[in-house]
Design an enzyme around this catalytic site. Structure first.
Site, PDB file in Angstrom:
ATOM      1  N   SER A  57       0.845  -1.190   0.000  1.00  0.00           N
ATOM      2  CA  SER A  57       0.000   0.000   0.000  1.00  0.00           C
ATOM      3  C   SER A  57       0.884   1.244   0.000  1.00  0.00           C
ATOM      4  CB  SER A  57      -0.886  -0.033   1.245  1.00  0.00           C
ATOM      5  OG  SER A  57      -0.974   1.228   1.843  1.00  0.00           O
ATOM      6  N   GLY A  59       0.368   5.201   0.751  1.00  0.00           N
ATOM      7  CA  GLY A  59      -0.535   6.277   1.159  1.00  0.00           C
ATOM      8  C   GLY A  59       0.211   7.595   1.198  1.00  0.00           C
ATOM      9  N   VAL A  64       3.523   0.754   2.919  1.00  0.00           N
ATOM     10  CA  VAL A  64       3.734  -0.552   3.552  1.00  0.00           C
ATOM     11  C   VAL A  64       4.266  -1.501   2.484  1.00  0.00           C
ATOM     12  CG1 VAL A  64       2.663  -2.482   4.773  1.00  0.00           C
ATOM     13  CG2 VAL A  64       1.920  -0.144   5.259  1.00  0.00           C
ATOM     14  N   LYS A  77       6.502  -0.931   7.403  1.00  0.00           N
ATOM     15  CA  LYS A  77       5.762   0.323   7.225  1.00  0.00           C
ATOM     16  C   LYS A  77       6.731   1.493   7.344  1.00  0.00           C
ATOM     17  CE  LYS A  77       1.699   2.797   9.017  1.00  0.00           C
ATOM     18  NZ  LYS A  77       0.535   2.677   9.902  1.00  0.00           N
ATOM     19  N   ASP A 188      -8.409   5.230  15.876  1.00  0.00           N
ATOM     20  CA  ASP A 188      -8.694   5.464  14.450  1.00  0.00           C
ATOM     21  C   ASP A 188      -9.318   4.198  13.872  1.00  0.00           C
ATOM     22  OD1 ASP A 188      -8.851   6.763  11.998  1.00  0.00           O
ATOM     23  OD2 ASP A 188      -6.799   6.277  11.415  1.00  0.00           O
ATOM     24  N   ASP A 205      -2.659  -0.347  12.052  1.00  0.00           N
ATOM     25  CA  ASP A 205      -2.544   1.107  12.037  1.00  0.00           C
ATOM     26  C   ASP A 205      -2.760   1.703  13.432  1.00  0.00           C
ATOM     27  OD1 ASP A 205      -2.072   3.493  10.829  1.00  0.00           O
ATOM     28  OD2 ASP A 205      -3.903   3.548   9.620  1.00  0.00           O
TER      29      ASP A 205
HETATM   30  N1  LIG Z   1       0.985  -6.289   8.821  1.00  0.00           N
HETATM   31  C1  LIG Z   1       0.382  -6.133   7.631  1.00  0.00           C
HETATM   32  N2  LIG Z   1       0.190  -7.195   6.816  1.00  0.00           N
HETATM   33  C2  LIG Z   1      -0.401  -7.042   5.615  1.00  0.00           C
HETATM   34  N3  LIG Z   1      -0.850  -5.858   5.132  1.00  0.00           N
HETATM   35  C3  LIG Z   1      -0.688  -4.770   5.903  1.00  0.00           C
HETATM   36  C4  LIG Z   1      -0.075  -4.835   7.188  1.00  0.00           C
HETATM   37  N4  LIG Z   1      -0.064  -3.599   7.718  1.00  0.00           N
HETATM   38  C5  LIG Z   1      -0.624  -2.780   6.817  1.00  0.00           C
HETATM   39  N5  LIG Z   1      -1.012  -3.463   5.722  1.00  0.00           N
HETATM   40  C6  LIG Z   1      -1.645  -2.905   4.499  1.00  0.00           C
HETATM   41  O1  LIG Z   1      -1.202  -1.572   4.321  1.00  0.00           O
HETATM   42  C7  LIG Z   1      -2.302  -0.665   4.355  1.00  0.00           C
HETATM   43  C8  LIG Z   1      -1.913   0.615   5.064  1.00  0.00           C
HETATM   44  O2  LIG Z   1      -1.510   0.320   6.399  1.00  0.00           O
HETATM   45  P1  LIG Z   1      -1.917   1.271   7.595  1.00  0.00           P
HETATM   46  O3  LIG Z   1      -3.397   1.369   7.690  1.00  0.00           O
HETATM   47  O4  LIG Z   1      -1.167   0.810   8.792  1.00  0.00           O
HETATM   48  O5  LIG Z   1      -1.263   2.639   7.116  1.00  0.00           O
HETATM   49  P2  LIG Z   1      -1.921   4.095   6.974  1.00  0.00           P
HETATM   50  O6  LIG Z   1      -1.251   4.949   7.973  1.00  0.00           O
HETATM   51  O7  LIG Z   1      -3.399   4.030   6.958  1.00  0.00           O
HETATM   52  O8  LIG Z   1      -1.416   4.556   5.604  1.00  0.00           O
HETATM   53  P3  LIG Z   1      -1.989   5.838   4.851  1.00  0.00           P
HETATM   54  O9  LIG Z   1      -0.810   6.724   4.708  1.00  0.00           O
HETATM   55  O10 LIG Z   1      -2.491   5.226   3.576  1.00  0.00           O
HETATM   56  O11 LIG Z   1      -3.093   6.435   5.681  1.00  0.00           O
HETATM   57  C9  LIG Z   1      -3.405  -1.428   5.041  1.00  0.00           C
HETATM   58  O12 LIG Z   1      -4.671  -0.999   4.606  1.00  0.00           O
HETATM   59  C10 LIG Z   1      -3.148  -2.863   4.626  1.00  0.00           C
HETATM   60  O13 LIG Z   1      -3.699  -3.101   3.339  1.00  0.00           O
HETATM   61 MG   LIG Z   2      -4.808   2.903   7.778  1.00  0.00          MG
END
Ligand SMILES: Nc1ncnc2c1ncn2[C@@H]1O[C@H](COP(=O)(O)OP(=O)(O)OP(=O)(O)O)[C@@H](O)[C@H]1O
Ligand SMILES: [Mg+2]
Length: 251
Positions: A57, A59, A64, A77, A188, A205
């Site tokens: 992903s 963002g 990640v 991450k 969140d 997250d």
């Molecule tokens: N441990 C994990 N295993 C598999 N996929 C993961 C894992 N952690 C995060 N992800 C994937 O990465 C995505 C983003 O992770 P996370 O929600 O922690 O970050 P975020 O802070 O929301 O990022 P953004 O900058 O997009 O807001 C998640 O929606 C998921 O699809």
């Molecule tokens: Mg998130």
């Protein structure tokens, strides 16, 4: 792999990755700044990461990636140094006594943030709440267990197929455990920050998650409950947020 690492180190040393001040912001959507590249390289050594694979992903504030340690997948991450909003995240750190000793500046707040997400994962796991297993952190990077199958990471709850009543109960149970055993409020929580894998929900997250003594923890918990109830209502699950609140928080 050793060769790859030294090649990267060489590039960093030669400053091929070091952008001029101010450029980081412009390029942040595409690239990591030189400090982050150096931190990735250091973390690879520290955790014995074979290689970093594709992004799961990307963002605005973090990316990640899937990575491999001795052939086994992990999730890495990486918080972006330039887009994480200081003011927004400061409030989640300041009121949390666990991080009261941390000095916060624009330069290091993102490091504290990664450490906070790591600490929250440790405490949630200890309390038996399903979430990624924390592996390590270094500067603005967090390493954790990868949730998903060989070729696909687990979907967020929003995109998953599940039994609404059953999963709703499970989520409320996890919030209760987080609150009572880990003394943590996610802060969140929504269908975007839960993964669904092998019929089980995982909280993810958790950088912003706070100790229940945080002055805003009650507001955060009520908001989490509201988001969860609203999401499950779309699937016909009838619930009363006030009632859920009193089942989570001991009288
Ligand atoms: N441990 C994990 N295993 C598999 N996929 C993961 C894992 N952690 C995060 N992800 C994937 O990465 C995505 C983003 O992770 P996370 O929600 O922690 O970050 P975020 O802070 O929301 O990022 P953004 O900058 O997009 O807001 C998640 O929606 C998921 O699809
Ligand atoms: Mg998130």
């Amino acid at each position: 792999m050793e060769n790859d690492r030294s090649a990267l180190e060489q590039l960093i040393k030669e400053k091929l990755f070091s952008f001029k001040e101010g450029m980081d912001r412009k390029t942040s959507d595409l690239l990591f700044d030189s400090r982050t590249l150096k931190a990735i390289y250091e973390l690879m050594g520290k955790l014995d990461i074979d290689y970093i694979d594709y992004p799961i992903s990307t963002g605005k504030e973090s990316g990640v990636f899937k990575a491999y340690v001795h052939g086994k997948p992990i999730a890495v991450k990486i918080y972006k140094m330039s887009t994480l909003k200081f003011g927004k995240i400061e409030n989640y750190i300041r009121g949390d006594y666990r991080f009261a000793k941390e000095k916060l500046s624009r330069g290091n707040v993102v490091y504290v943030w990664a450490k906070k997400e790591f600490t929250n994962l440790v405490e949630l796991r200890k309390a038996g709440v399903l979430c990624p297993v924390p592996i390590g952190f270094h500067r603005n990077i967090l390493a954790m267990s990868y949730i998903g199958s060989k070729d696909m990471s687990a979907p967020i709850l929003k995109d998953a197929e599940f039994e609404p009543e059953k999963v709703f109960k499970e989520v409320v149970g996890m919030m209760t455990k987080a609150y009572r055993k880990a003394n943590i409020v996610h802060a969140d929580l929504s269908e975007y920050n839960m993964l669904y894998y092998r019929k089980k929900v995982y909280f993810i997250d958790v950088g912003q998650s706070v100790n229940i003594k945080h002055p805003s923890s009650e507001i955060f918990l009520r908001r989490d409950i509201f988001n969860v109830c609203t999401f499950f209502r779309k699937f016909g699950v009838v619930s009363d947020p006030l009632e859920i609140y009193s089942t989570i928080v001991p009288a």
